[in-house]
Motif scaffolding. Structure first.
Motif, mmCIF file in Angstrom:
data_model
loop_
_atom_site.group_PDB
_atom_site.id
_atom_site.type_symbol
_atom_site.label_atom_id
_atom_site.label_comp_id
_atom_site.label_asym_id
_atom_site.label_seq_id
_atom_site.Cartn_x
_atom_site.Cartn_y
_atom_site.Cartn_z
ATOM 1 N N ILE A 1 0.842 -1.200 0.000
ATOM 2 C CA ILE A 1 0.000 0.000 0.000
ATOM 3 C C ILE A 1 0.877 1.250 0.000
ATOM 4 O O ILE A 1 0.604 2.223 -0.697
ATOM 5 N N GLU B 1 -0.843 2.209 -4.012
ATOM 6 C CA GLU B 1 -2.172 1.781 -3.574
ATOM 7 C C GLU B 1 -2.918 1.090 -4.695
ATOM 8 O O GLU B 1 -3.566 0.072 -4.496
ATOM 9 N N ARG C 1 -4.399 -2.677 -4.770
ATOM 10 C CA ARG C 1 -5.829 -2.936 -4.926
ATOM 11 C C ARG C 1 -6.104 -3.946 -6.037
ATOM 12 O O ARG C 1 -6.919 -4.845 -5.868
ATOM 13 N N ILE D 1 -7.482 -2.196 0.849
ATOM 14 C CA ILE D 1 -6.602 -1.222 1.490
ATOM 15 C C ILE D 1 -7.269 -0.507 2.662
ATOM 16 O O ILE D 1 -6.612 -0.222 3.653
#
Ligand SMILES: Nc1ncnc2c1ncn2[C@@H]1O[C@H](COP(=O)(O)OP(=O)(O)OP(=O)(O)O)[C@@H](O)[C@H]1O
Ligand SMILES: [Mg+2]
Lengths: 313, 290, 265
Positions: free
Chosen positions: A192, A196, A200, A206
């Motif tokens: 993350i 991010e 994902r 997340i």
């Protein structure tokens, strides 16, 4: 050598810190040094927790001292007004901090960058304001005294006792942190931090992961706050203030974001320096500010990562 | 109604100072993406500098001017000696550096000045004016007028001068600005200088009303930062709006609810706004390109 | 359950500041195929991927994955339903090693509680071991097993491209979106990539490919869809596309003129 060992074995840094903790008292000329040592360990414990959030998951918190405050006042108010034992105050504070972090973190952690910074800052300030205004419970800005910790009939008091109690707690906290980092959740958090969107599309939820680590880091801070209150025997709302939050962040960054051992070093530097600088009297803040700036300018990645890099190249 | 006006004016006055501090944050952020937590120390330098120069016998207007110049010099030095050498260190590093700078400046102030509270004479006397039943100090109007003039001059400077265009270009895209030959480092230096001047002026204007001391900067930086974020970081209009709003929120909650919880109310509202509008009131949503 | 269409976009549109980057685009991808999407720069290929993979929400239209409507689902939920992708502008976990990058790809197959992780219980140790082995297998598949323990940031560009594919593959997707995997690769690497894409498709994973390297596209694709200016222009087999005059003019023509310009200049 040490660096290489540390890279081979996951928990080698913990062993190293343990060795230092055990050997250090041989050099202590007076009880005062136990006191400083205990303070270092307590703050290091909070910094390790904050590092999980900041250094690994990449989420800034400028309000983490708020959780220090919750933990501190839990062991102050609990025994004084609710008749619960101090040790249970620590647990209650941790549970309360976790709950607060869970409720607050859900919306706040959707924010990014500086917006997250200001939201966490506001949250920390809110806690500090409540603590200094609810004088009926907290004694207001003057604070309140905290009764001693009693564990199974054993009265925990004296700087040397606290030195060992805090050290064992810190080492435990470090082991838990290393465990988490080396687990699926730890990898997801580091992912993350770096991207991010990539995390994902690989199925990392997340929001949930950020919340998890926010709660965990809040519990670390809360326990540290409880220890601080019990150790000092007195507590004021300053424990939850903005400057304390900044201090925690500075410990993490100074020692090295993403380096658990670094947080210990960062805490040591920022606890010991002001103690030495008190000899400078009026020049204390001036010197502290300069040192912080110098560290951040010349050792950007933080002390421990810089050392590791220097040893390996 | 008189009460309402009273709170309104005091909120507006404090809000104007927050707005100026927030504007300082915004200017530096736009030029360099640095959040400068030493912004509050510029305000302190303006106020304390004027006080001590005046105490040393310097005529007040000259003292104020010199204080602003000192603040500007400090701002430029901060950029040169601390921000630039840090280069592309991370956002958090830069925040810590500016916080270190703020601790350092506070430390210097407590040595050079002292640790007591100080005031300055009101520009047009301390006799309150009666407006709609509310008692307004002339100095409040001075603060408001001063803030308005500063904002206007800043707008002129940015909108009408070549240097201003360079600032806008740098804010929009640093790399592109560099490619067309703009010395972006000088633009950042300039933004520190202008922010310092704005902060110092705010400090001089408000000192007759709120007093000053070596450590007024911390809280102001906090409020200014919060105001800038409330308005939407990077937006000068947002900074002014955020500052005024924050001042009002505090004044009204202090007046109608509880003065000890005024900051709590302000931060609660900020949290609420950010949760509803994650980029502040006037900030633009940034779509992350992947 | 078998579908003759595994991934379907129905008249998808998205706009940025009023400009439609993707405009009523429909594609139907049959399972197990290599389905390519081509088009000049700015045609909206990456944007289409972003909408399909849930990074952006569409303005209009719908996305169906394995027969289910998944329009507007978040990327992490799509990932859990078997859709993964790579990025044109690399999105690697640069502070992690190559192996750790791929291990994150296994995330959706991992199941351990936070408490167990904090205590490093044997279940976590076994889980880590399984993840590690699976990740190493995938790394070997893209020829990166020797770089397993190197930090991702230290790998050359071509290797990073393959690392992203490995990471996406590790999640064992049903459908894999590849955004310009051959960009910046030398001919040898591109040849390797061709074989990799074919082997991925043969293992039953549907591949949707965005690529500018026409040799690769024509070689590897079962079907090709052409986008120009955010709109669908044509669709067909490699041969059909190559002989479609509209495509030659709108797309290959551009390339051609650019190449001749380069030759002259
Ligand atoms: N997040 C965004 N914000 C604004 N405009 C965007 C955004 N993403 C894409 N665009 C615009 O949408 C159009 C399509 O871009 P896209 O990246 O999808 O093209 P592409 O076909 O992938 O091109 P290339 O072959 O160069 O990768 C472009 O005009 C681009 O500028
Ligand atoms: Mg693209």
């Amino acid at each position: 050598m040490i660096v290489r060992l540390a890279m081979r074995y996951r928990l080698a840094p913990v062993a190293l810190v343990a060795a230092i903790v055990i050997l250090l008292p041989l050099l202590f000329p007076s009880a005062y040094y136990y006191r400083v040592g205990a303070l270092v360990f307590i703050f290091a414990f909070a910094a390790v927790g904050l590092n999980l959030l900041m250094g690994f998951a990449g989420q800034v918190s400028l309000g983490h001292a708020g959780f220090l405050g919750v933990g501190a006042y839990a062991v102050a108010i609990g025994p004084a007004y609710l008749g619960i034992p101090s040790w249970f105050g620590i647990v209650a504070g941790a549970v309360l901090s976790a709950l607060i972090a869970f409720v607050v973190g859900r919306p706040i952690l959707r924010l990014k960058g500086h917006y997250l910074a200001v939201a966490t800052l506001g949250f920390g300030v809110l806690i500090a304001i409540v603590l200094s205004n609810e004088a009926g419970w907290t004694g207001g800005p003057d604070g309140m005294s905290v009764s001693r910790l009693v564990l199974f009939g054993w009265r925990v008091s004296g700087a040397d006792t606290w030195y060992w109690v805090a050290a064992v707690t810190l080492l435990t906290g470090m082991v838990l942190a290393y465990n988490l980092i080396g687990s699926p959740t730890g990898r997801a958090l580091r992912a993350i931090h770096d991207s991010e969107v990539a995390a994902r599309v690989l199925g990392v939820e997340i929001a949930r992961k950020k919340l998890t680590i926010f709660v965990i880091s809040a519990v670390y801070a809360s326990v540290a706050g409880s220890y601080l209150a019990l150790f000092n025997g007195h507590i004021t709302p300053d424990v939850a203030g903005f400057l304390r939050s900044v201090e925690l962040v500075a410990m993490v960054v100074l020692g090295g974001m993403g380096s658990i051992a670094g947080s210990v070093v960062g805490a040591a530097v920022l606890v010991v320096l002001p103690q030495t600088f008190t000899a400078l009297h009026d020049y204390e803040h001036l010197a502290l500010g300069l040192v912080i700036m110098a560290f951040m300018i010349f050792l950007r990645q933080g002390i421990v990562p810089a050392m590791v890099q220097w040893r390996t190249t | 109604m008189a009460e309402f006006l009273q709170f309104f004016f005091s909120g507006l006055t404090v809000g104007a100072v927050y707005a100026l501090v927030a504007l300082g944050f915004t200017l530096i952020y736009n030029a360099s993406e640095v959040i400068n937590f030493a912004q509050g120390e510029f305000v302190m330098l303006g106020g304390m500098g004027t006080v001590f120069l005046a105490l040393a016998g310097v005529p007040l207007p000259l003292a104020a001017l010199v204080a602003v110049i000192i603040a500007v010099a400090v701002g430029v030095a901060l950029h040169r000696l601390a921000i630039e050498p840090a280069g592309d260190a991370g956002v958090v590093n830069l925040i810590i550096i500016t916080i270190g700078a703020s601790i350092f400046l506070r430390g210097v102030a407590q040595v050079v000045f002292d640790k007591r509270f100080h005031s300055l004479p009101h520009l047009f006397g301390a006799e309150p004016l009666r407006i709609g039943g509310a008692a307004i100090l002339p100095q409040s109007l001075v603060v408001l007028a001063g803030a308005a003039i500063i904002v206007f001059l800043l707008w002129l400077f940015i909108d009408r001068t070549l240097v201003g265009k360079a600032v806008i270009a740098t804010a929009a895209n640093r790399l592109a600005a560099r490619l067309v030959g703009i010395n972006t480092s000088r633009v950042v230096g300039l933004s520190f200088a202008v922010s310092a001047a704005i902060g110092a002026l705010a400090g001089i204007l408000i000192t007759p009303l709120t007093l000053t001391s070596y450590d007024v900067g911390t809280l102001l930086a906090l409020k200014g930062f919060a105001a800038a974020m409330l308005g939407g970081i990077g937006s000068p209009m947002g900074a002014v709006l955020g500052g005024l709003l924050l001042g009002m929120l505090e004044a009204f909650s202090a007046g109608y609810l509880s003065s000890s919880y005024k900051e709590a109310v302000a931060f609660l509202v900020i949290l609420g706004v950010l949760l509803a509008m994650p980029n502040g009131l006037l900030g633009r949503a940034k779509v992350e390109r992947v | 359950m078998a579908h003759d269409v595994i991934l379907e976009a129905r008249s998808l549109s998205i706009a940025f500041g009023g400009v439609r980057a993707v405009n009523e685009v429909s594609v139907s991808v049959p399972p197990g195929a290599v389905f390519s999407i081509i088009g000049p720069n700015g045609a909206g290929k990456t944007t289409l991927f972003n909408v399909i993979s849930g990074v952006y929400a569409p303005l209009e239209g719908s996305v169906r994955l394995a027969g289910e409507d998944v329009t507007g689902l978040a990327p992490e939920h799509l990932a859990r339903r078997g859709l993964s992708r790579t990025f044109q502008n690399l999105q690697l976990f640069s502070r992690m090693t190559a192996l750790e990058n791929v291990m994150v790809g296994r995330h959706r197959h991992e199941s351990t509680g936070t408490l167990a992780e904090l205590l490093h219980l044997p279940s976590v140790r076994r889980q880590n071991q399984r993840t590690r082995e699976a990740a190493l297998d995938v790394l070997a598949r893209v020829g990166l097993e020797a770089e397993a323990d190197r930090p991702a940031a230290s790998l050359p560009y071509g290797a990073l491209k393959r690392l992203e594919i490995a990471r996406a593959l590790a999640s064992e997707p049903m459908v894999l979106l590849l955004d310009e995997p051959a960009a910046g690769c030398n001919p040898v690497e591109t040849q390797g990539l061709r074989n990799l894409i074919r082997s991925i498709a043969e293992s039953g994973v549907t591949v949707v490919l965005v690529e500018h390297d026409m040799r690769l596209v024509m070689n590897v694709s079962d079907r090709i869809h052409v986008l120009v200016g955010g709109r669908s222009l044509a669709e067909g087999t490699a041969q059909e596309i190559q002989s479609n005059p509209a495509v030659v003019e709108a797309y290959l023509g551009i390339d051609h003129s650019r190449e001749s310009a380069r030759a002259v200049g």
